[in-house]
Design a protein around this motif. Sequence first.
Motif, mmCIF file in Angstrom:
data_model
loop_
_atom_site.group_PDB
_atom_site.id
_atom_site.type_symbol
_atom_site.label_atom_id
_atom_site.label_comp_id
_atom_site.label_asym_id
_atom_site.label_seq_id
_atom_site.Cartn_x
_atom_site.Cartn_y
_atom_site.Cartn_z
ATOM 1 N N MET A 89 0.662 -1.285 0.072
ATOM 2 C CA MET A 89 -0.053 0.239 -0.032
ATOM 3 C C MET A 89 0.965 1.231 0.058
ATOM 4 O O MET A 89 0.385 2.291 -0.180
ATOM 5 N N GLN A 149 -3.852 6.324 -0.852
ATOM 6 C CA GLN A 149 -4.498 5.269 -0.220
ATOM 7 C C GLN A 149 -4.370 5.511 1.174
ATOM 8 O O GLN A 149 -3.243 5.613 1.864
ATOM 9 N N LEU A 185 -7.894 -3.326 -2.799
ATOM 10 C CA LEU A 185 -6.683 -2.835 -2.632
ATOM 11 C C LEU A 185 -5.417 -3.461 -3.565
ATOM 12 O O LEU A 185 -4.807 -2.560 -3.967
#
Length: 157
Positions: free
Chosen positions: A112, A118, A138
């Motif tokens: 991430m 994000q 994701l």
Amino acid sequence: MIKVLFVCLGNICRSPMAEAVFRNKVEKAGLNNRIVIDSAGTGDWHVGQPPHEGTRQKLDDNGISYQGMEGRQLTGSDLHDFDYIIAMDESNEENIKRLAERENKANIVRFMSLVGDQPTRNVPDPFFTGNFDEVYNLIEKGSDALLEKILLEEGGD
């Protein structure tokens, strides 16, 4: 040849989903002859097992193959064999770095961290949360960002 390894805890939910999604994107981009993709877990609980039923269902829903995939454990040689090792969460990243305290050539990255907008730092483990939809979304974002990063760093079309 660029080698990418996705790593989670048990290698049955997140990392095999990431392996399959990223492989699909690489194939669609016509780069499967330039990028090798695999996945592993930091633990050995699921070695030899296929991806979790929830992962398989999510991949089936999106027409993405996971044929031939089975769980395996991260090894010290992976740190030399792969160019990018992508951790699904902070705990995975710490475990990989602990293994990598010895000589290591891989670029270890938390998945991430590749996605600029994000808000979450980790890909949650659906083995415990049951939320395979969130994880898939994701992983889609992270896979796009990773492919862009590789093309920028390694040169590509």
